[in-house]
Write a protein that holds these residues in place. Structure first.
Motif, PDB file in Angstrom:
ATOM      1  N   ALA A 179       0.824  -1.211   0.000  1.00 13.69           N
ATOM      2  CA  ALA A 179       0.000   0.000   0.000  1.00 13.69           C
ATOM      3  C   ALA A 179       0.864   1.269   0.000  1.00 13.69           C
ATOM      4  O   ALA A 179       0.573   2.232  -0.720  1.00 13.69           O
ATOM      5  CB  ALA A 179      -0.930  -0.003   1.208  1.00 13.69           C
ATOM      6  N   THR A 180       1.936   1.245   0.785  1.00 14.86           N
ATOM      7  CA  THR A 180       2.819   2.424   0.839  1.00 14.86           C
ATOM      8  C   THR A 180       3.493   2.628  -0.512  1.00 14.86           C
ATOM      9  O   THR A 180       3.564   3.756  -1.031  1.00 14.86           O
ATOM     10  CB  THR A 180       3.860   2.277   1.966  1.00 14.86           C
ATOM     11  N   ALA A 181       3.978   1.534  -1.117  1.00 12.18           N
ATOM     12  CA  ALA A 181       4.601   1.633  -2.447  1.00 12.18           C
ATOM     13  C   ALA A 181       3.609   2.181  -3.459  1.00 12.18           C
ATOM     14  O   ALA A 181       3.942   3.034  -4.289  1.00 12.18           O
ATOM     15  CB  ALA A 181       5.115   0.263  -2.887  1.00 12.18           C
ATOM     16  N   ARG A 182       2.375   1.704  -3.387  1.00 11.89           N
ATOM     17  CA  ARG A 182       1.338   2.167  -4.321  1.00 11.89           C
ATOM     18  C   ARG A 182       1.088   3.673  -4.183  1.00 11.89           C
ATOM     19  O   ARG A 182       0.943   4.382  -5.175  1.00 11.89           O
ATOM     20  CB  ARG A 182       0.038   1.367  -4.070  1.00 11.89           C
ATOM     21  N   ILE A 183       1.026   4.164  -2.936  1.00 13.51           N
ATOM     22  CA  ILE A 183       0.718   5.591  -2.701  1.00 13.51           C
ATOM     23  C   ILE A 183       1.873   6.492  -3.140  1.00 13.51           C
ATOM     24  O   ILE A 183       1.659   7.538  -3.748  1.00 13.51           O
ATOM     25  CB  ILE A 183       0.357   5.817  -1.209  1.00 13.51           C
ATOM     26  N   ILE A 184       3.114   6.069  -2.860  1.00 11.70           N
ATOM     27  CA  ILE A 184       4.247   6.969  -3.156  1.00 11.70           C
ATOM     28  C   ILE A 184       4.791   6.804  -4.577  1.00 11.70           C
ATOM     29  O   ILE A 184       5.460   7.690  -5.090  1.00 11.70           O
ATOM     30  CB  ILE A 184       5.394   6.831  -2.119  1.00 11.70           C
ATOM     31  N   MET A 185       4.480   5.657  -5.224  1.00  8.84           N
ATOM     32  CA  MET A 185       4.895   5.444  -6.627  1.00  8.84           C
ATOM     33  C   MET A 185       3.658   5.011  -7.426  1.00  8.84           C
ATOM     34  O   MET A 185       3.528   3.861  -7.837  1.00  8.84           O
ATOM     35  CB  MET A 185       6.002   4.374  -6.695  1.00  8.84           C
ATOM     36  N   PRO A 186       2.723   5.943  -7.642  1.00  8.06           N
ATOM     37  CA  PRO A 186       1.385   5.586  -8.143  1.00  8.06           C
ATOM     38  C   PRO A 186       1.370   4.842  -9.474  1.00  8.06           C
ATOM     39  O   PRO A 186       0.522   4.000  -9.705  1.00  8.06           O
ATOM     40  CB  PRO A 186       0.673   6.935  -8.278  1.00  8.06           C
ATOM     41  N   ARG A 187       2.324   5.172 -10.363  1.00  7.91           N
ATOM     42  CA  ARG A 187       2.263   4.568 -11.704  1.00  7.91           C
ATOM     43  C   ARG A 187       2.931   3.205 -11.787  1.00  7.91           C
ATOM     44  O   ARG A 187       2.769   2.493 -12.777  1.00  7.91           O
ATOM     45  CB  ARG A 187       2.937   5.497 -12.727  1.00  7.91           C
ATOM     46  N   ALA A 188       3.716   2.851 -10.776  1.00 10.09           N
ATOM     47  CA  ALA A 188       4.475   1.592 -10.824  1.00 10.09           C
ATOM     48  C   ALA A 188       3.543   0.382 -10.786  1.00 10.09           C
ATOM     49  O   ALA A 188       2.462   0.429 -10.211  1.00 10.09           O
ATOM     50  CB  ALA A 188       5.448   1.532  -9.656  1.00 10.09           C
ATOM     51  N   MET A 189       3.991  -0.706 -11.423  1.00 14.19           N
ATOM     52  CA  MET A 189       3.346  -1.996 -11.208  1.00 14.19           C
ATOM     53  C   MET A 189       3.913  -2.484  -9.872  1.00 14.19           C
ATOM     54  O   MET A 189       5.133  -2.563  -9.718  1.00 14.19           O
ATOM     55  CB  MET A 189       3.742  -2.996 -12.299  1.00 14.19           C
ATOM     56  N   VAL A 190       3.062  -2.771  -8.912  1.00 11.73           N
ATOM     57  CA  VAL A 190       3.554  -3.284  -7.618  1.00 11.73           C
ATOM     58  C   VAL A 190       3.335  -4.795  -7.633  1.00 11.73           C
ATOM     59  O   VAL A 190       2.208  -5.267  -7.769  1.00 11.73           O
ATOM     60  CB  VAL A 190       2.838  -2.619  -6.422  1.00 11.73           C
ATOM     61  N   ARG A 191       4.461  -5.516  -7.541  1.00  6.60           N
ATOM     62  CA  ARG A 191       4.397  -6.962  -7.777  1.00  6.60           C
ATOM     63  C   ARG A 191       4.404  -7.753  -6.478  1.00  6.60           C
ATOM     64  O   ARG A 191       5.328  -7.630  -5.683  1.00  6.60           O
ATOM     65  CB  ARG A 191       5.578  -7.374  -8.658  1.00  6.60           C
ATOM     66  N   LEU A 192       3.354  -8.555  -6.309  1.00  3.35           N
ATOM     67  CA  LEU A 192       3.275  -9.480  -5.188  1.00  3.35           C
ATOM     68  C   LEU A 192       4.144 -10.674  -5.590  1.00  3.35           C
ATOM     69  O   LEU A 192       3.752 -11.464  -6.446  1.00  3.35           O
ATOM     70  CB  LEU A 192       1.806  -9.884  -4.988  1.00  3.35           C
ATOM     71  N   SER A 193       5.344 -10.779  -4.991  1.00  3.23           N
ATOM     72  CA  SER A 193       6.342 -11.720  -5.510  1.00  3.23           C
ATOM     73  C   SER A 193       6.559 -12.899  -4.569  1.00  3.23           C
ATOM     74  O   SER A 193       5.621 -13.596  -4.229  1.00  3.23           O
ATOM     75  CB  SER A 193       7.643 -10.967  -5.798  1.00  3.23           C
ATOM     76  N   ALA A 194       7.799 -13.111  -4.127  1.00  3.07           N
ATOM     77  CA  ALA A 194       8.101 -14.287  -3.303  1.00  3.07           C
ATOM     78  C   ALA A 194       7.293 -14.275  -2.010  1.00  3.07           C
ATOM     79  O   ALA A 194       6.985 -13.225  -1.463  1.00  3.07           O
ATOM     80  CB  ALA A 194       9.592 -14.345  -2.986  1.00  3.07           C
ATOM     81  N   GLY A 195       6.955 -15.454  -1.540  1.00  2.00           N
ATOM     82  CA  GLY A 195       6.180 -15.570  -0.305  1.00  2.00           C
ATOM     83  C   GLY A 195       4.703 -15.793  -0.564  1.00  2.00           C
ATOM     84  O   GLY A 195       3.930 -16.120   0.340  1.00  2.00           O
ATOM     85  N   ARG A 196       4.286 -15.646  -1.825  1.00  3.43           N
ATOM     86  CA  ARG A 196       2.867 -15.792  -2.160  1.00  3.43           C
ATOM     87  C   ARG A 196       2.390 -17.228  -1.927  1.00  3.43           C
ATOM     88  O   ARG A 196       1.232 -17.460  -1.608  1.00  3.43           O
ATOM     89  CB  ARG A 196       2.668 -15.381  -3.627  1.00  3.43           C
ATOM     90  N   CYS A 222      -4.007  -8.060  -0.667  1.00  2.00           N
ATOM     91  CA  CYS A 222      -2.838  -7.424  -1.302  1.00  2.00           C
ATOM     92  C   CYS A 222      -3.230  -6.745  -2.608  1.00  2.00           C
ATOM     93  O   CYS A 222      -2.768  -5.646  -2.913  1.00  2.00           O
ATOM     94  CB  CYS A 222      -1.730  -8.451  -1.548  1.00  2.00           C
ATOM     95  N   PHE A 223      -4.123  -7.389  -3.390  1.00  3.69           N
ATOM     96  CA  PHE A 223      -4.600  -6.751  -4.628  1.00  3.69           C
ATOM     97  C   PHE A 223      -5.411  -5.498  -4.294  1.00  3.69           C
ATOM     98  O   PHE A 223      -5.322  -4.479  -4.982  1.00  3.69           O
ATOM     99  CB  PHE A 223      -5.451  -7.727  -5.453  1.00  3.69           C
ATOM    100  N   MET A 224      -6.183  -5.592  -3.228  1.00  2.00           N
ATOM    101  CA  MET A 224      -6.982  -4.444  -2.809  1.00  2.00           C
ATOM    102  C   MET A 224      -6.078  -3.278  -2.402  1.00  2.00           C
ATOM    103  O   MET A 224      -6.402  -2.107  -2.616  1.00  2.00           O
ATOM    104  CB  MET A 224      -7.820  -4.875  -1.607  1.00  2.00           C
ATOM    105  N   ALA A 225      -4.924  -3.613  -1.820  1.00  2.00           N
ATOM    106  CA  ALA A 225      -3.988  -2.593  -1.339  1.00  2.00           C
ATOM    107  C   ALA A 225      -3.098  -2.040  -2.450  1.00  2.00           C
ATOM    108  O   ALA A 225      -2.219  -1.213  -2.185  1.00  2.00           O
ATOM    109  CB  ALA A 225      -3.110  -3.186  -0.231  1.00  2.00           C
ATOM    110  N   GLY A 226      -3.303  -2.507  -3.684  1.00  2.00           N
ATOM    111  CA  GLY A 226      -2.563  -1.890  -4.796  1.00  2.00           C
ATOM    112  C   GLY A 226      -1.618  -2.787  -5.559  1.00  2.00           C
ATOM    113  O   GLY A 226      -0.980  -2.347  -6.516  1.00  2.00           O
ATOM    114  N   ALA A 227      -1.515  -4.073  -5.175  1.00  2.00           N
ATOM    115  CA  ALA A 227      -0.680  -4.976  -5.989  1.00  2.00           C
ATOM    116  C   ALA A 227      -1.399  -5.224  -7.308  1.00  2.00           C
ATOM    117  O   ALA A 227      -2.607  -5.421  -7.329  1.00  2.00           O
ATOM    118  CB  ALA A 227      -0.443  -6.294  -5.251  1.00  2.00           C
TER     119      ALA A 227
END
Length: 322
Positions: free
Chosen positions: A250-267, A278-283
């Motif tokens: 969510a923090t990455a989404r707010i401060i870097m709005p245009r970026a693709m935020v990738r839900l990666s390792a640990g999924r 996580c998708f709701m929070a901007g991934a």
């Protein structure tokens, strides 16, 4: 529309990160909808094209030659085999194909020439082609660009302050220099990090601060939860909670709005409901396929089920240019 800023302070980022979690998700979801289609998720596949035997000492990595893990060392795959794997990934719904080699840095040799052939082949299939090959010079980045490379992944891993606790065989500036070389060659930048390595919250905020104050934000920001591997120095680290992942996303989404935020390792250790949050929070991007380099990942079938249940739709390749 949220303005794109590259002058975030650590204090501002900390304030966002520590917002009550439901409020944080709502705010991130709002920003997300201003810059992206809700419910659209990019599906990427990551293949290890050269595994193990790496001279680095990254404490999380089972591919480091100095650790005794179950990873079997194999030399660089043949071009035809990689193209075949890319076709399988495309048929299963991936629009980005990333190739990883366990190298400290790119060397100008026959192996690099082979990688350039792989890049050309995957690019000709209409997929976004990405590589993660360690450090590289501007000239090497340019050669990759000329071969058709779309994106280059080089994670910061953590904050500059904590970096030395995780890796001693290179420094933070080496990482930033590679990102600069990638940017100069006009290749899309993919850079994020890992949480759950024993860092403090201030280190997570520090890493986000570095990424969000680069001259241009990375187009893609992977958020990884450590998957502890037996035989590495971090084998006993406790599992990261989903709320920590959500705060990062969510923090990455707010401060870097245009970026693709990738839900990666640990999924692989997350339930469907946790991934939905996580998708709701901007991934808006995931790695698909049963392996992430050498660690387990949810199977394609599970992901297809998840897309149906959550009514997510896959993002097309090269959408930014379109």
């Amino acid at each position: 529309m949220t303005a794109i800023r590259n002058d975030w302070t650590r204090e501002e980022i900390a304030e966002i990160y520590n917002t009550p979690v439901l409020e944080l998700i709502y705010r991130a979801a709002t920003v997300h909808r201003q810059h992206h289609e809700a419910g659209e998720v990019q599906v990427c596949t990551l293949l290890s094209v050269k595994t193990g035997g790496c001279p680095e000492d990254c404490a999380y990595c089972p591919q480091a030659a100095r650790y005794h893990t179950d990873v079997k060392v194999h030399k660089l795959l043949e071009v035809d085999e990689v193209i075949g794997k890319a076709q399988e990934a495309k048929d299963a719904g991936s629009t980005r194909f990333c190739m990883g080699a366990a190298w400290r840095e790119v060397r100008d040799n026959r192996d690099f020439d082979k990688v350039l052939e792989m890049v050309k082949g995957v690019n000709n299939m209409g997929m976004e082609v990405c590589c993660t090959l360690g450090m590289l010079s501007h000239e090497q980045a340019q050669k990759l660009k000329d071969a058709g490379l779309y994106a280059y992944n080089h994670n910061l891993d953590t904050s500059e302050e904590f970096y030395g606790d995780i890796i001693t065989t290179r420094n933070y500036n080496d990482r930033l220099e590679t990102l600069g070389n990638v940017r100069k060659a006009k290749i899309s930048v993919c850079s994020g990090g890992i949480i759950g390595m024993g860092e403090m919250e201030s280190d997570r905020i520090g890493m986000l601060h570095t990424l969000s104050t680069l001259p241009e934000h990375p187009e893609s920001v992977p958020v990884n939860a450590l998957v502890p591997v037996e035989g590495t120095p971090l084998e006993d680290q406790p599992k990261v909670s989903v709320w920590e992942m959500i705060r990062m996303i969510a923090t990455a989404r707010i401060i870097m709005p245009r970026a693709m935020v990738r839900l990666s390792a640990g999924r692989v250790r997350m339930t469907l409901e946790e991934q939905a949050l996580c998708f709701m929070a901007g991934a808006n991007s995931i790695f698909a396929g049963d392996k992430l380099l050498t660690t387990a990942n949810p199977a394609y079938v599970q992901d297809q089920e998840m897309f149906q249940i959550l009514q997510l739709k896959p993002r097309k390749a090269h959408k930014q240019e379109a």
